[in-house]
Design a protein around this motif. Sequence first.
Motif: not given
Length: 71
Positions: A17-26, A28-35
């Motif tokens: 769930g942790y990396p899923v949340g990071i990829v979906v929501n971004g 710090r410097g990583m933008p959200p890719f969920g959309a």
Amino acid sequence: AATYPSLAGNSNLEAGGYPVGIVVNGQRGMPPFGAMMSDDQVAAVVNYVRTHFGNRYRDAVTSEDVRAVRR
């Protein structure tokens, strides 16, 4: 790059769930890719990272797991 955690052997990847949340929501410097990505695409990216770069996590993330994070 020195301020970002390595993907290799990163214990934060243990819980899918942790990396899923990071990829979906971004974060710090990583933008959200969920959309930009479908649930299946997010799951595929997370599963790839969790099984490469010295990571050997066997429990696969599913599109249902991604859908739950999006809610």
